[in-house]
Design a protein around this motif. Structure first.
Motif, mmCIF file in Angstrom:
data_model
loop_
_atom_site.group_PDB
_atom_site.id
_atom_site.type_symbol
_atom_site.label_atom_id
_atom_site.label_comp_id
_atom_site.label_asym_id
_atom_site.label_seq_id
_atom_site.Cartn_x
_atom_site.Cartn_y
_atom_site.Cartn_z
ATOM 1 N N SER A 1 0.818 -1.211 0.000
ATOM 2 C CA SER A 1 0.000 0.000 0.000
ATOM 3 C C SER A 1 0.856 1.267 0.000
ATOM 4 O O SER A 1 1.988 1.274 0.482
ATOM 5 C CB SER A 1 -0.892 0.020 1.250
ATOM 6 N N TYR A 2 0.286 2.333 -0.538
ATOM 7 C CA TYR A 2 0.932 3.652 -0.536
ATOM 8 C C TYR A 2 2.312 3.610 -1.195
ATOM 9 O O TYR A 2 3.300 4.118 -0.670
ATOM 10 C CB TYR A 2 1.049 4.193 0.890
ATOM 11 N N ASN A 3 2.382 2.989 -2.354
ATOM 12 C CA ASN A 3 3.576 3.025 -3.190
ATOM 13 C C ASN A 3 3.150 3.428 -4.596
ATOM 14 O O ASN A 3 2.033 3.935 -4.792
ATOM 15 C CB ASN A 3 4.287 1.671 -3.155
ATOM 16 N N LYS A 4 3.987 3.213 -5.588
ATOM 17 C CA LYS A 4 3.657 3.559 -6.983
ATOM 18 C C LYS A 4 4.167 2.446 -7.900
ATOM 19 O O LYS A 4 4.993 2.678 -8.780
ATOM 20 C CB LYS A 4 4.280 4.905 -7.363
ATOM 21 N N ILE A 5 3.662 1.252 -7.674
ATOM 22 C CA ILE A 5 4.159 0.083 -8.402
ATOM 23 C C ILE A 5 3.243 -0.178 -9.588
ATOM 24 O O ILE A 5 2.152 -0.744 -9.452
ATOM 25 C CB ILE A 5 4.235 -1.137 -7.466
ATOM 26 N N HIS A 6 3.695 0.243 -10.777
ATOM 27 C CA HIS A 6 2.893 0.168 -11.991
ATOM 28 C C HIS A 6 3.466 -0.787 -13.034
ATOM 29 O O HIS A 6 2.749 -1.155 -13.958
ATOM 30 C CB HIS A 6 2.767 1.550 -12.630
ATOM 31 N N ASP A 7 4.725 -1.148 -12.929
ATOM 32 C CA ASP A 7 5.372 -1.887 -14.014
ATOM 33 C C ASP A 7 4.915 -3.344 -14.059
ATOM 34 O O ASP A 7 4.589 -3.953 -13.042
ATOM 35 C CB ASP A 7 6.895 -1.804 -13.905
ATOM 36 N N GLU A 8 4.912 -3.914 -15.244
ATOM 37 C CA GLU A 8 4.402 -5.268 -15.447
ATOM 38 C C GLU A 8 5.312 -6.329 -14.847
ATOM 39 O O GLU A 8 4.834 -7.348 -14.346
ATOM 40 C CB GLU A 8 4.204 -5.521 -16.940
ATOM 41 N N ALA A 9 6.619 -6.110 -14.887
ATOM 42 C CA ALA A 9 7.554 -7.120 -14.387
ATOM 43 C C ALA A 9 7.333 -7.406 -12.900
ATOM 44 O O ALA A 9 7.396 -8.558 -12.464
ATOM 45 C CB ALA A 9 8.996 -6.675 -14.631
ATOM 46 N N SER A 10 7.049 -6.369 -12.126
ATOM 47 C CA SER A 10 6.846 -6.548 -10.689
ATOM 48 C C SER A 10 5.736 -7.552 -10.408
ATOM 49 O O SER A 10 5.859 -8.423 -9.546
ATOM 50 C CB SER A 10 6.503 -5.211 -10.030
ATOM 51 N N TYR A 11 4.648 -7.458 -11.158
ATOM 52 C CA TYR A 11 3.520 -8.348 -10.927
ATOM 53 C C TYR A 11 3.789 -9.751 -11.451
ATOM 54 O O TYR A 11 3.253 -10.732 -10.922
ATOM 55 C CB TYR A 11 2.251 -7.734 -11.516
ATOM 56 N N SER A 12 4.639 -9.854 -12.444
ATOM 57 C CA SER A 12 5.077 -11.179 -12.904
ATOM 58 C C SER A 12 5.858 -11.884 -11.809
ATOM 59 O O SER A 12 5.675 -13.088 -11.569
ATOM 60 C CB SER A 12 5.949 -11.058 -14.159
ATOM 61 N N TYR A 13 6.725 -11.155 -11.122
ATOM 62 C CA TYR A 13 7.498 -11.751 -10.031
ATOM 63 C C TYR A 13 6.573 -12.185 -8.890
ATOM 64 O O TYR A 13 6.736 -13.270 -8.330
ATOM 65 C CB TYR A 13 8.540 -10.762 -9.504
#
Length: 250
Positions: free
Chosen positions: A102-114
């Protein structure tokens, strides 16, 4: 449990060494310390299951994940750290069940793949991440049961959610939805949706004609007309929980 929070002058390495006799320590809270890294002495606690690192902007997350990778971590709290990406080595946390981003700025696709490679991940918080749309890789999170994506700027949800075949509960309140998402009707395990405080004015007809697993719905504080509420109550009449309260809607 040990809470060392709100002490920016603390020598963490020294403190952990002093606590080393407590081999059964399971919960360590290191919030608001201004830390960037975690010392190797974290490994002195072989039973550590929960680590909280809330409000430590500037974290070297890759280093931290390396240090804790051999511990049986089940809950990791990374709330409010100005994170924009999740490093690949998070995949080493194969005991992780609950992750708060919460309260971050995680938008990139690779992060969610991990994150999709974490076999035991049960609950994921990505609320307050200023998301205007979900990444195309969100469907790779097909292992999670509870998904928190409230307090973002979402106007719609893509069919990628259909790949999330095990999710039970979705929290999507405080976004920008104008129509109740039709994708929920095709999510075979979905039981409960919280989608309060949006801008929803209509319910798609698909919910009148299709069978679906959804059985609980919170639609509080949405500008549904009286006619739409009556229609929705008829459509969702078999639900164990159904709420349209509009006490604070403006």
């Amino acid at each position: 449990m040990v809470n060392l929070s709100n002490n920016p002058n603390l020598n963490i390495d020294k403190s952990l060494n002093q606590l080393a006799t407590h081999k059964n320590l399971e919960v360590l809270i290191l919030d608001s310390l201004g830390i960037k890294t975690i010392p190797e002495s974290i490994k002195l606690f072989p039973n550590l299951k929960q680590i909280s690192l809330v409000n430590n902007p500037g974290l070297n997350l890759q280093q931290i994940l390396t240090e804790i990778s051999e511990l049986p971590i089940e809950f990791l709290n990374l709330k409010n750290n100005q994170l924009t990406k999740i490093p690949e080595n998070i995949t080493a946390l194969n005991t992780l069940r609950d992750l708060n981003l919460s309260y971050n700025k995680i938008h990139d696709e690779a992060s969610y793949s991990y994150l999709g490679q974490l076999p035991k991940l049960y609950s994921l918080w990505i609320d307050h991440n200023k998301l205007e749309q979900l990444p195309n890789t969100i469907g790779q999170l097909n292992q999670i049961r509870f998904f928190y994506v409230d307090h973002n700027y979402l106007k719609g949800l893509s069919d990628q959610l259909l790949e999330m075949k095990n999710v039970w509960v979705i929290h999507a309140g405080y976004n920008k939805f104008k129509e109740f998402p039709s994708v929920f009707s095709s999510m075979k395990s979905l039981l409960m949706v919280h989608i309060n405080n949006n801008e929803i004015v209509s319910i798609p007809e698909v919910y009148e004609t299709e069978k679906y697993s959804l059985a609980g719905l919170i639609l509080d504080n949405n500008p549904l007309s009286y006619e739409e509420i009556i229609k929705a109550k008829k459509t969702f009449k078999g639900f164990f929980l159904l709420s349209f309260e509009q006490k604070s809607y403006k």
